[in-house]
Structure formats: structure tokens, C-alpha cells
Design an enzyme around this catalytic site. Structure first.
Site, PDB file in Angstrom:
ATOM      1  N   GLU A   1     -10.436  -2.665   3.990  1.00 61.26           N
ATOM      2  CA  GLU A   1      -8.929  -2.102   4.487  1.00 61.26           C
ATOM      3  C   GLU A   1      -8.852  -0.712   3.853  1.00 61.26           C
ATOM      4  O   GLU A   1      -9.725  -0.152   3.127  1.00 61.26           O
ATOM      5  CB  GLU A   1      -8.197  -2.923   3.977  1.00 61.26           C
ATOM      6  CG  GLU A   1      -8.160  -4.349   4.602  1.00 61.26           C
ATOM      7  CD  GLU A   1      -6.993  -5.315   4.162  1.00 61.26           C
ATOM      8  OE1 GLU A   1      -6.469  -5.983   5.089  1.00 61.26           O
ATOM      9  OE2 GLU A   1      -6.548  -5.230   2.852  1.00 61.26           O
TER      10      GLU A   1
ATOM     11  N   ASP B   1       0.772  -1.253  -0.086  1.00 63.55           N
ATOM     12  CA  ASP B   1       0.109  -0.064  -0.007  1.00 63.55           C
ATOM     13  C   ASP B   1       0.733   1.303  -0.007  1.00 63.55           C
ATOM     14  O   ASP B   1       1.933   1.401   0.716  1.00 63.55           O
ATOM     15  CB  ASP B   1      -0.813   0.203   1.288  1.00 63.55           C
ATOM     16  CG  ASP B   1      -1.626  -1.038   1.743  1.00 63.55           C
ATOM     17  OD1 ASP B   1      -1.641  -2.197   0.865  1.00 63.55           O
ATOM     18  OD2 ASP B   1      -2.188  -1.143   2.764  1.00 63.55           O
TER      19      ASP B   1
HETATM   20  C1  FRU Z   1      -4.026  -3.352   3.041  1.00 55.99           C
HETATM   21  C2  FRU Z   1      -3.331  -3.910   4.100  1.00 55.99           C
HETATM   22  C3  FRU Z   1      -3.728  -2.977   5.300  1.00 55.99           C
HETATM   23  C4  FRU Z   1      -2.517  -3.239   6.225  1.00 55.99           C
HETATM   24  C5  FRU Z   1      -1.458  -3.470   5.150  1.00 55.99           C
HETATM   25  C6  FRU Z   1      -0.207  -4.381   5.885  1.00 55.99           C
HETATM   26  O1  FRU Z   1      -3.499  -3.953   1.626  1.00 55.99           O
HETATM   27  O2  FRU Z   1      -3.754  -5.397   4.191  1.00 55.99           O
HETATM   28  O3  FRU Z   1      -4.861  -3.401   5.686  1.00 55.99           O
HETATM   29  O4  FRU Z   1      -2.420  -2.083   7.171  1.00 55.99           O
HETATM   30  O5  FRU Z   1      -1.771  -3.948   4.197  1.00 55.99           O
HETATM   31  O6  FRU Z   1       0.765  -4.336   5.034  1.00 55.99           O
END
Ligand code: FRU
Length: 478
Positions: free
Chosen positions: A200, A30
């Protein structure tokens, strides 16, 4: 089908994207902490400093003036024995509401998820020097739960608002703060709309007279695996209510997108990938890239997306009034460079127009991207069946259909970079982002017409995209 295309061979051949951000090495997911500060765009990102698989999550850091050319910096926030650093956001605390500022200068303040063995909570870190160095302050919001994450903070009226998820509950929790340290619960939104997968990376922003809540869901996207959606509605300072929702991108590879803080208009960046196969994709020295930053607006209750970048370009090919038949018209080879932007104007008449992008010669085992347009409907497919042994999730046919209000002429922009294709159709009403794993310099684009032979490609322009910035850049400066 030719199958000398193994993951290992692809990895060796992997060309670096030219106009998309990818870290020099290691795993990335992300985008985090997107902030435009003192004329610079900062991109932080979920990063494993020690390898090409997900793990040891920390925040990598890169900066850019134009969102095309990026400079990568030292890891900004590193995991420690207590917690990994999951996703979050950054705001420029100009008025020093947090009190972390020095010498009359407000700090940059990051709110991120501290992901510990015993649960997830929201923590704060601050930077006195424009993002160069960071100090962890500690946890500021803890519900004592396991999947509470991804804080996105924005300034609203005279306070800070934080949007977070209880991922497994499919709920958004909104909080308010005066000082970025103590947070008061405001309201809950959801479950609502798609609830098959966890929720998310939420974001909430005003857009052309409405409020938009964007979310990433995993799984549940129509093409399989993870994807993003937008709720369009209202926010009264306490509560968000939705009138409608739609998928944000119709391709299989657009996830965890959030908007920049500090720009006049929302510009979103997302991870160009899908959790269904992100771990299986061939690795080069790096693994993962970002989609093109997109300028958002609202039209007919839908989020419209346009590329927010203007790389330097060289026109390589153009043609007009090409009559289309079943056999198809092929774009001459000079029109498809490693990074190319195609602009096409399709006039279908009563016919179906199909645009097909696929590998030449030896690489025919790579996926075919097909975009068809007829009678107000766009269909988008990535057909990668039997493409790569061991990459089953990637190889299934991903297909989506989108109805358009307009039945006539369709303008399509196709951005092709080393291993990806992003389509912007109908003035940004329809977008499709897909990884192709191909170097499209070795690919072929054919445009066909099916029906009575009245379809016309009224215009096509193919520009090679260079890694520098063109004269039109600066459109996104806030
Ligand atoms: C989304 C996610 C988020 C988390 C991060 C961990 O892709 O799962 O919810 O904060 O990636 O790398």
C-alpha cells in the site's frame, strides 16, 4: 503485574500529543495529499468525519508553517454515495497543465482512490483557492480491479508520474501524464522483497543520487503487523529497478508514510500506528496520530531519517560522564516531561548498554521500551506482555535487531510525546517508532551497563518540548 490499567481508564486519561499531529476528534489513518504550497504545509488525512472507527473515509485537512503547530480545517473531500475517498496525493499544478486553473493561477490537484463497491480507481479533484475548497472531477484511471489504489504523483522532467499499487498482487504500477487527466501505463515493479502482506501507499523520489521507492506492507513487518520498507535503486523515467531494500523503521508503529510535494528535500510523514491493533486501541475523542515529519537522505545505500521539526524547548536536565553498572542510573524526574527530547551519547566499551523506559508505580502494567547497544548492534523492544486485557496484538513483545557498521560511540535521540516514543540512533540510520499509550510524564528512564563495568553515558540532555516553534525552525522550508 498491576492491572488497573484498562483501555477505558487509559482513554479517559489520554493526554493529547504536543508535537505530533492528532485530529481534534474522530478516526484518522494515512497522511494524504502532503504538499508545501505558498509557504504552508498541507496535511490531508484518511478521516472518518462521523466516528472513532475506520469508515466513511474522507480527507481531513490541517495546515502548518513549521510542521509542529497545526490548524485543523473543514473536511476537504467527503465520501459520497458512489465512493469513499481513500489515500492519494496532491500536486501544485503551477503551469496549469490540467486546465483547472482560473485567472492565470494554477490549481492544486488531488489524485485519490475512489473506493466503490465494484472496485477501486483513481479520481481527480481540484482546488482553485489553495486547498480551502475542492471540486470532484471524477475518475481518471480505472483498471477495473478491486485493489488498485494510493496514487502518488510527482513532476519528472516534462511530465507527471503516478505511482500506484495493485495491493493484493504486490505490484507497483507506474503511469505518465501530460495533463493529470489522461494516464498512460509505463511499467510494473514487483513482487519483490517482502511479499507476505498487501502493498500500500507507495512513493518514489530521487535521493542523493539514487531513487527510492517506499512502500507500506500489511502484514509482514518484523515486529508483527504492518510496517514500511524502502527499495533503493534507479528510475529511468519509465521503469524502477531495485538494488536493495531495508525496513524503514524498526518499531511497530510507522505506516503509510509519503513525502511532501513542493519541498526541495524529501520530508516524510507517516501514521503512528499498526493495522494489527489500530481498531482496538483505546479511543479518546480522537483516535490516531502522525509520526514526526522526517527529513530523508541516503548514506551507504540506506535511507537516513532525521526529525524535520524544531519545537521550542527548555533544557530540564543534563549530565555527563555517568559510569554505568547493572543497577543503572535513573534520569531525575524533571527530565521526563509529557513531551521530551533526550539526547544521549553512549560509550559501551566492551559492555552492553541498555536504556529502559517504563511506567512508575501504578502504571507498571504499561509497556517497557528497551533499547540495547553492544558491539555494533542495536536491539529495540517494546515489551507489553499482559499489558491490556483484550489488546493481544499490542501486548506481544515486539523486538528488532539492527546491525551497525560502527562499533564505538552511539548517539541516540529519543522523542517522547504523550503516547509515543520515537528513537533516532546512529545519526538517523536506525529509527524506531512505537505507541506506548502512556503519559511519559509518569514514567521512568534507567540506563544500565552490563559487563565489566566500563560503559559510560558520556552525555545526556533532556529538553522539554513545547508546542510552539524554536529558533532553529524553518529547516524544512522548500
Ligand atoms: C493504508 C490504506 C490504504 C487505503 C487507506 C484506506 O493504510 O489501507 O491502502 O487507501 O488505508 O483508509
Amino acid at each position: 503485574m498491576t492491572t488497573n490499567t484498562t483501555p477505558a481508564r487509559l482513554a479517559r486519561a489520554a493526554p493529547r500529543p504536543r508535537v505530533h499531529f492528532a485530529p481534534r476528534r474522530n478516526w484518522m489513518n494515512d497522511p494524504n495529499g502532503l504538499v508545501h504550497h505558498d509557504g504552508i504545509h498541507h496535511l490531508f488525512f484518511q478521516y472518518n468525519p462521523e466516528g472513532t472507527d475506520w469508515g466513511n473515509m474522507s480527507w481531513g485537512h490541517a495546515t502548518s508553517e513549521d510542521l509542529v503547530t497545526w490548524t485543523e480545517h473543514e473536511v476537504a473531500l467527503r465520501y459520497d454515495d458512489d465512493a469513499q475517498i481513500f489515500s492519494g496525493s496532491i500536486v501544485s499544478d503551477v503551469a496549469n497543465t490540467s486546465g483547472f486553473g482560473t485567472d492565470g493561477r494554477g490549481p492544486l490537484v488531488a489524485l485519490y482512490t475512489a473506493a466503490a463497491e465494484h472496485g477501486q480507481s483513481q479520481a481527480l479533484a481540484w482546488s482553485p483557492d489553495d486547498g480551502a475548497t475542492w471540486t470532484k472531477y471524477g475518475v481518471v484511471l480505472d483498471r477495473g480491479t478491486a485493489d488498485f489504489r494510493d496514487p502518488k504523483v510527482f513532476r519528472h522532467e516534462d511530465a507527471w508520474i503516478m505511482v500506484t499499487v495493485e495491493a493484493v498482487d504486490r505490484q507497483i504500477h507506474l503511469y505518465r501524464s501530460e495533463d493529470l487527466r489522461s494516464w498512460h501505463h509505463l511499467s510494473v515493479f514487483g513482487p519483490e522483497g517482502p511479499t507476505e502482506g498487501v502493498w500500500e501507499c507507495p512513493d518514489l523520489f530521487a535521493l542523493d543520487g539514487a531513487w527510492v521507492l517506499t512502500l507500506s506492507v500489511n502484514p509482514g513487518h518484523p515486529t508483527g503487523g504492518s510496517g514500511m520498507l524502502a527499495f533503493v535503486g534507479d528510475f529511468d523515467g519509465v521503469r524502477f529497478t531495485a538494488d536493495r531494500w531495508h525496513w524503514l523503521d524498526h518499531g511497530s508503529d510507522y505506516y503509510a508514510g509519503v513525502t511532501f510535494s513542493g519541498l526541495d528535500r524529501p520530508v516524510m510523514m507517516a501514521w503512528l500506528n499498526n493495522w494489527a491493533y489500530a481498531h482496538e486501541l483505546p479511543e479518546a475523542t480522537w483516535r490516531g496520530s502522525m509520526a514526526l515529519p522526517r527529513l530523508l537522505s541516503l548514506r551507504d545505500g540506506r535511507v537516513i531519517q532525521q526529525p524535520a521539526v524544531a519545537p521550542a524547548e527548555v533544557l530540564r536536565f543534563s549530565a555527563s560522564d555517568v559510569a554505568l553498572d547493572e543497577e543503572g542510573w535513573e534520569l531525575p524526574e524533571e527530565g521526563l516531561q509529557t513531551a521530551t527530547r533526550l539526547r544521549l551519547t553512549l560509550v559501551p566499551g566492551d559492555d552492553v548498554v541498555e536504556i529502559s523506559l517504563r511506567g512508575r508505580g501504578q502504571v507498571t502494567a504499561l509497556p517497557e521500551i528497551r533499547l540495547t547497544y553492544a558491539a555494533g548492534q542495536v536491539t529495540l523492544e517494546r515489551d507489553g506482555s499482559d499489558m491490556l486485557p483484550g489488546l493481544d496484538a499490542f501486548s506481544t513483545v515486539a523486538r528488532t535487531e539492527v546491525a551497525l557498521t560502527d562499533h564505538g560511540t552511539l548517539d541516540v535521540e529519543i522523542w517522547i510525546d504523550a503516547d509515543s516514543v520515537e528513537v533516532f540512533a546512529a545519526a538517523g540510520a536506525v529509527t524506531l517508532s512505537v505507541l506506548t499509550l502512556a503519559d511519559y510524564g509518569r514514567q521512568q528512564l534507567v540506563v544500565r551497563g552490563r559487563g565489566d563495568g566500563h560503559a559510560v553515558l558520556s552525555e545526556i540532555r533532556a529538553a522539554e518540548l513545547l508546542s510552539g516553534v524554536g529558533a532553529a525552525a524553518g529547516a524544512t522550508r522548500g
